[in-house]
Motif scaffolding. Sequence first.
Motif, PDB file in Angstrom:
ATOM      1  N   GLY A 229       0.812  -1.211   0.000  1.00  0.00           N
ATOM      2  CA  GLY A 229       0.000   0.000   0.000  1.00  0.00           C
ATOM      3  C   GLY A 229       0.847   1.262   0.000  1.00  0.00           C
ATOM      4  O   GLY A 229       0.586   2.205  -0.746  1.00  0.00           O
ATOM      5  N   GLY A 230       1.871   1.259   0.856  1.00  0.00           N
ATOM      6  CA  GLY A 230       2.726   2.434   0.952  1.00  0.00           C
ATOM      7  C   GLY A 230       3.433   2.721  -0.367  1.00  0.00           C
ATOM      8  O   GLY A 230       3.534   3.871  -0.795  1.00  0.00           O
ATOM      9  N   GLU A 231       3.886   1.636  -1.014  1.00  0.00           N
ATOM     10  CA  GLU A 231       4.568   1.805  -2.306  1.00  0.00           C
ATOM     11  C   GLU A 231       3.612   2.334  -3.363  1.00  0.00           C
ATOM     12  O   GLU A 231       3.961   3.200  -4.161  1.00  0.00           O
ATOM     13  N   GLN A 232       2.387   1.798  -3.332  1.00  0.00           N
ATOM     14  CA  GLN A 232       1.393   2.261  -4.309  1.00  0.00           C
ATOM     15  C   GLN A 232       1.117   3.751  -4.127  1.00  0.00           C
ATOM     16  O   GLN A 232       0.996   4.497  -5.093  1.00  0.00           O
ATOM     17  N   GLN A 233       1.038   4.164  -2.851  1.00  0.00           N
ATOM     18  CA  GLN A 233       0.770   5.574  -2.608  1.00  0.00           C
ATOM     19  C   GLN A 233       1.942   6.432  -3.087  1.00  0.00           C
ATOM     20  O   GLN A 233       1.756   7.550  -3.554  1.00  0.00           O
TER      21      GLN A 233
ATOM     22  N   GLU B 147       3.548   3.577  10.308  1.00  0.00           N
ATOM     23  CA  GLU B 147       4.920   3.795   9.861  1.00  0.00           C
ATOM     24  C   GLU B 147       4.963   4.282   8.413  1.00  0.00           C
ATOM     25  O   GLU B 147       5.633   5.254   8.077  1.00  0.00           O
ATOM     26  N   THR B 148       4.227   3.587   7.546  1.00  0.00           N
ATOM     27  CA  THR B 148       4.168   3.979   6.142  1.00  0.00           C
ATOM     28  C   THR B 148       3.541   5.360   5.999  1.00  0.00           C
ATOM     29  O   THR B 148       3.951   6.149   5.141  1.00  0.00           O
ATOM     30  N   SER B 149       2.570   5.638   6.845  1.00  0.00           N
ATOM     31  CA  SER B 149       1.932   6.948   6.813  1.00  0.00           C
ATOM     32  C   SER B 149       2.972   8.041   6.986  1.00  0.00           C
ATOM     33  O   SER B 149       2.953   9.063   6.293  1.00  0.00           O
ATOM     34  N   TRP B 150       3.888   7.796   7.917  1.00  0.00           N
ATOM     35  CA  TRP B 150       4.915   8.799   8.169  1.00  0.00           C
ATOM     36  C   TRP B 150       5.815   9.014   6.957  1.00  0.00           C
ATOM     37  O   TRP B 150       6.188  10.141   6.654  1.00  0.00           O
ATOM     38  N   GLU B 151       6.129   7.940   6.270  1.00  0.00           N
ATOM     39  CA  GLU B 151       6.944   8.078   5.057  1.00  0.00           C
ATOM     40  C   GLU B 151       6.259   8.999   4.051  1.00  0.00           C
ATOM     41  O   GLU B 151       6.875   9.873   3.455  1.00  0.00           O
TER      42      GLU B 151
ATOM     43  N   MET C  56       2.927  17.516  12.918  1.00  0.00           N
ATOM     44  CA  MET C  56       3.464  18.237  11.757  1.00  0.00           C
ATOM     45  C   MET C  56       3.533  19.745  12.023  1.00  0.00           C
ATOM     46  O   MET C  56       4.322  20.457  11.420  1.00  0.00           O
ATOM     47  N   LYS C  57       2.649  20.244  12.869  1.00  0.00           N
ATOM     48  CA  LYS C  57       2.623  21.669  13.197  1.00  0.00           C
ATOM     49  C   LYS C  57       2.510  22.566  11.945  1.00  0.00           C
ATOM     50  O   LYS C  57       3.360  23.402  11.690  1.00  0.00           O
ATOM     51  N   LYS C  58       1.464  22.298  11.187  1.00  0.00           N
ATOM     52  CA  LYS C  58       1.187  23.096   9.993  1.00  0.00           C
ATOM     53  C   LYS C  58      -0.139  23.817  10.184  1.00  0.00           C
ATOM     54  O   LYS C  58      -0.811  23.650  11.201  1.00  0.00           O
ATOM     55  N   ARG C  59      -0.514  24.590   9.152  1.00  0.00           N
ATOM     56  CA  ARG C  59      -1.808  25.265   9.210  1.00  0.00           C
ATOM     57  C   ARG C  59      -2.920  24.224   9.272  1.00  0.00           C
ATOM     58  O   ARG C  59      -2.895  23.248   8.501  1.00  0.00           O
ATOM     59  N   VAL C  60      -3.875  24.421  10.132  1.00  0.00           N
ATOM     60  CA  VAL C  60      -4.990  23.485  10.262  1.00  0.00           C
ATOM     61  C   VAL C  60      -6.306  24.224  10.035  1.00  0.00           C
ATOM     62  O   VAL C  60      -6.576  25.237  10.675  1.00  0.00           O
TER      63      VAL C  60
END
Lengths: 235, 294
Positions: free
Chosen positions: A140-144, A171-175, A203-207
């Motif tokens: 799945g991670g590779e496909q994404q 873990e893959t999500s983080w990649e 991540m500390k981004k705009r939300v």
Amino acid sequence: MVEFRSVTKEYSNGTVALNDINLNLDKGEFAFIVGHSGSGKSTMLKLILKEEDPTAGEVFVNGYNVSALKRKEIPYLRRSLGVVFQDFRLLPNKTVYENVAFAMQITEALPREIRRQVPMSLALVGLSKKANVYPGQLSGGEQQRVALARALVNNPALLIADEPTGNLDPETSWEIMKLLSEVNYRGTTVIVATHEKNIVDSMKKRVIAIDKGVIVRDQEKGQYEDEVKNYKVYS
Amino acid sequence: MKLRTTKYIVKEGFINTYRNLLMSLASVGVVTASMIILGVFLVIALNLSYNTQKLKEQPQIQVFCEPELDDEQIRTIEKSIKNDSRVKKYTYVSKQEALKKAKEMLGDDQDVVEGLGDDFMPVSFIVELNNLKESQNVVSAFKSIQGVGNVRYSQERIDFILNIATWVQVGNLALIIILLAVAMFIISNTIKLTVFARRKEINIMKYIGATDWFIRWPFIVEGVIIGLAGAAIGFVAISIVYGILWGKVAEGVNIFSLVSLGEIQFNVTYTFVLVGIGIGAIGSTISIRKYLQV
């Protein structure tokens, strides 16, 4: 880069998905759109892609007045952005290389350009070695990551990701999130719709938080949940 | 459209046909079956119209002069036949020929005319008309020419042939139209299955910004490949069967004669190629429409 002007979207069954939304995203920003399922965040992305039209108001994306776009012009809007979906949406009968190359073929790019860009894009997501493999043989991670390579191959100014980690383990999500960060660092505007608290918080981004079709919070370096709001609830 | 895009589209069409081989073969089978049925109708139509045409061409009107006319008078009659714009062509039958024919017809009873000269036989003209519908008028016109003894023609037979010809033409046209519609329906349904199996792909292509035509063309190429393949197999089948049939019929003596294999093949080829391409392309276009609305 992306602007919503008093946008309301009511579906034909009477559901009001968005209610008078105003939003402005500048070039180079990284923003999360958060909210429960049914909150209206998917509808926002659909309006950006012109999968749906607003009932009222106007949407501007990459200099296109999306709400006024003719049917024939839609492909050109979509080519100017990269899109990544929760379910990857790769073409099963094409290899990894062909999937990425396809996004360039539809723009009638020169074969020499395609031969140069596709390996670069695959290298960026770390899949150079899997170029001749079919999506079904990938995790799945590779496909994404292939989907991400495809979204980036035309060097879009804006990247949209709809629940990109929804089908992936943490873990893959983080990649994937790291890759999105990197893409943003290189100057691409990134919008990510998600409901994964951990990711948003670290991540500390705009939300931009949406609830029942209304923007309830728009915060720089934000969190998934609003402490102030929670405080009010409990007081 | 740029050349490299055209190349891509044709290649993609072939690859898709190959990747969905089983489905493609099923569709080819359906097209082949329809083509064979269409071919049978076409063969019947061609043969019927060939035979009616032949019947029509047989002499229908014969103008007899009075036996005692001299050459000058006969030439006058010939002139008025020749100058009639409704006449396609005519043949001169001399007294000698008439006698010979009479003897042939009498067969064993030739002695009836034995000893008689050809003098009592009339000179006649076998007349062919441009349009059979005018025969009645022409016949009365010829009858009024001075020196014409009798005009023989068979109204019933002419009417019968005319009727058959019209009936055959209308009937065949209707059958062919119905058959084409049925074939296209079946093929567009079969392609619909292919398209349905790949609706997700179409959807994805739309999402990453492919134009409708960019998506549509490979499917059309696929449809045309299937259509042409079916047409080719159908053509071979029709040719073989017709070849055998033609050989059998040619052996025996028949009133009904068959169009040559070559002519059948020529007609079948261009009809099949046109129909194959047409139903393939139209079938694909119809089937894919629904899935482009994203």
